[in-house]
Enzyme design. Structure first.
Site, short mmCIF file in Angstrom:
data_model
loop_
_atom_site.label_atom_id
_atom_site.label_comp_id
_atom_site.label_asym_id
_atom_site.label_seq_id
_atom_site.Cartn_x
_atom_site.Cartn_y
_atom_site.Cartn_z
N TRP A 99 0.81 -1.22 0.00
CA TRP A 99 0.00 0.00 0.00
C TRP A 99 0.84 1.27 0.00
O TRP A 99 0.45 2.28 -0.59
CB TRP A 99 -1.02 -0.01 1.14
CG TRP A 99 -2.13 -0.97 0.84
CD1 TRP A 99 -2.36 -2.17 1.46
CD2 TRP A 99 -3.12 -0.87 -0.20
NE1 TRP A 99 -3.43 -2.81 0.86
CE2 TRP A 99 -3.91 -2.04 -0.15
CE3 TRP A 99 -3.40 0.09 -1.18
CZ2 TRP A 99 -4.98 -2.27 -1.03
CZ3 TRP A 99 -4.46 -0.14 -2.05
CH2 TRP A 99 -5.23 -1.30 -1.97
N ASP A 156 -1.58 6.57 6.38
CA ASP A 156 -2.66 5.73 5.88
C ASP A 156 -2.89 4.67 6.95
O ASP A 156 -2.09 3.75 7.11
CB ASP A 156 -2.26 5.09 4.56
CG ASP A 156 -3.31 4.10 4.03
OD1 ASP A 156 -4.34 3.90 4.71
OD2 ASP A 156 -3.09 3.52 2.94
N LYS A 199 -12.42 -1.73 6.42
CA LYS A 199 -11.70 -2.68 7.27
C LYS A 199 -12.26 -2.64 8.70
O LYS A 199 -12.73 -3.63 9.19
CB LYS A 199 -10.20 -2.39 7.26
CG LYS A 199 -9.46 -2.99 6.07
CD LYS A 199 -9.57 -2.21 4.79
CE LYS A 199 -9.02 -2.90 3.58
NZ LYS A 199 -8.02 -2.16 2.82
C1 LIG Z 1 -7.54 -1.45 1.71
C2 LIG Z 1 -6.46 -0.43 1.79
C3 LIG Z 1 -6.40 0.66 0.91
C4 LIG Z 1 -7.35 0.81 -0.26
O1 LIG Z 1 -8.58 1.24 0.12
P1 LIG Z 1 -9.69 1.66 -0.97
O2 LIG Z 1 -10.77 2.19 -0.11
O3 LIG Z 1 -10.02 0.41 -1.72
O4 LIG Z 1 -9.08 2.67 -1.85
C5 LIG Z 1 -5.41 1.59 1.10
N1 LIG Z 1 -4.52 1.47 2.08
C6 LIG Z 1 -4.53 0.43 2.94
C7 LIG Z 1 -3.52 0.34 4.03
C8 LIG Z 1 -5.51 -0.55 2.82
O5 LIG Z 1 -5.53 -1.58 3.66
#
Ligand SMILES: *Cc1c(COP(=O)(O)O)cnc(C)c1O
Length: 363
Positions: free
Chosen positions: A105, A175, A199
């Site tokens: 990511w 993030d 998540k």
């Molecule tokens: C799942 C995830 C994303 C992507 O999320 P979207 O909502 O599909 O854009 C980005 N960063 C991390 C750490 C993730 O686990």
């Protein structure tokens, strides 16, 4: 409602929702609190919805002890939209940002961010195959960098920054999609935190952005107004129709977390149950977790079996036993058990027992 057999959903995202939240949403679906309306049908500018949004914001502020100099925004486009929007909002031509590269990511954040700004890699664990997090003493972050970006939990690789780095005067941007609300956050370490909802919060598409006052300014580049932090803050997050139903579900999840004793108590539970699985993995050479012990994720446990055949068999037999979505990320393979907040303890116990049984049969 009955199922043929009980299932446990270890999906990495969209992930299982708390059963209590699903039941309450179901109960309130057609008629929210005697209004004769579903939340889906409510106007967003007046009536009950603004209160629901305020309540969600206030609860989140309480859960994470977010100080008053931070704004909470519920935006659209998921976490990935932020990969572009952060540099678009924060980086002017001639400025640069530093990213710490630790896995799938953060690589994405770097690649996509580079379309909108000068992004430099301050440290990387690529050489280890993303099995560790570079020590902060080895990070190269110039004092005039506009911000420093980390991915606090690498969902696909199963590793995490367990410490909250101190980047001094350079705002730290994180993030936190896959460990948001799974552990306390010392917000004073951060300038901006963002998390896609699917998540630990709720439905996909919603992204929570927590941003410090001084980073809310007119975008440094052309940005669609709905994606301007400043424009959204000024419009009280109602520049256009927000994701009303998703925000309502997030509010229910925040209620659920409060009822569970808050983020600190979930963190203790998350830590304990992830260690239980890691200890089993480390018992002998049958299961193997490639991530260094100091950086293992408490949310996404990634491990391998001796052969690809055994991994396939493991996933097949697990699914037959009601343990679903245990396949690793498409790029990494192997097995991945995501133990997000909403996953019941019983699911972890069942996985533990299944892993012991499988090793006895095939080890
Ligand atoms: C799942 C995830 C994303 C992507 O999320 P979207 O909502 O599909 O854009 C980005 N960063 C991390 C750490 C993730 O686990």
């Amino acid at each position: 409602m009955t199922f043929c057999h009980e299932v446990h959903n270890f999906s990495a995202g969209p992930a299982a929702m708390p059963a209590e939240v699903m039941a309450r949403a179901h109960e309130e679906f057609r008629d929210w609190h005697g209004t004769g309306m579903s939340v889906l049908e409510m106007p967003f500018t007046h009536g009950d919805f603004p209160g629901i949004m305020e309540s969600a914001r206030a609860k989140l502020r309480r859960l994470l002890s977010i100080p008053d100099n931070f704004h909470i925004l519920f935006l659209q486009g998921g976490a990935s939209a932020q990969f572009s929007l952060i540099p678009m909002n924060l980086l002017a031509p001639g400025e640069h940002a530093v990213y710490i590269e630790t896995g799938h990511w953060s690589v994405k954040a770097i690649q996509e961010g580079r379309c909108f700004g000068d992004i430099r890699i301050g440290a990387s664990s690529r050489i280890t195959g993303f099995t560790s997090v570079p020590q902060i003493t080895d990070w190269c972050v110039a004092p005039h960098a506009r911000y420093c970006h980390i991915t606090s939990n690498e969902t696909a690789n199963g590793l995490a920054h367990h410490r909250h780095p101190d980047t001094g005067a350079v705002p730290l941007v994180a993030d936190m999609t896959s460990d948001f609300l799974a552990r306390p956050i010392p917000m004073t370490n951060y300038g901006l935190v963002y998390a896609g909802a699917q998540k630990n919060i709720g439905p996909a598409g919603l992204v929570v952005v927590v941003i410090r006052d001084d980073l809310v300014h007119s975008p440094r580049q052309a940005v669609p107004p709905v994606f301007s932090y400043q424009a959204q803050v000024e419009a009280n997050n109602r520049l256009n129709t927000p994701l009303t139903y998703s925000i309502y579900l997030a509010d229910l999840v925040f209620d659920w977390i409060e009822a569970k004793g808050g983020v600190r108590s979930l963190y203790q539970r998350n830590w304990k149950r992830s260690q239980k699985i890691y200890q089993l993995i480390d018992q002998d050479g049958f299961y193997c977790c490639p991530v260094d012990t100091g950086y293992r994720s408490i949310m996404n446990i990634c491990f391998r079996l001796p052969t690809a055949d055994l991994e396939q068999r493991f996933l097949r037999e697990a699914a037959d036993a009601g343990l679903l979505n245990l396949g690793g990320h498409t790029q990494t393979g192997g097995v991945r058990a995501s133990l997000y907040n909403a996953l019941p303890d019983a699911a972890v116990e069942t996985l533990f027992d299944f892993m012991i049984g499988f090793r006895l049969r095939y080890g």
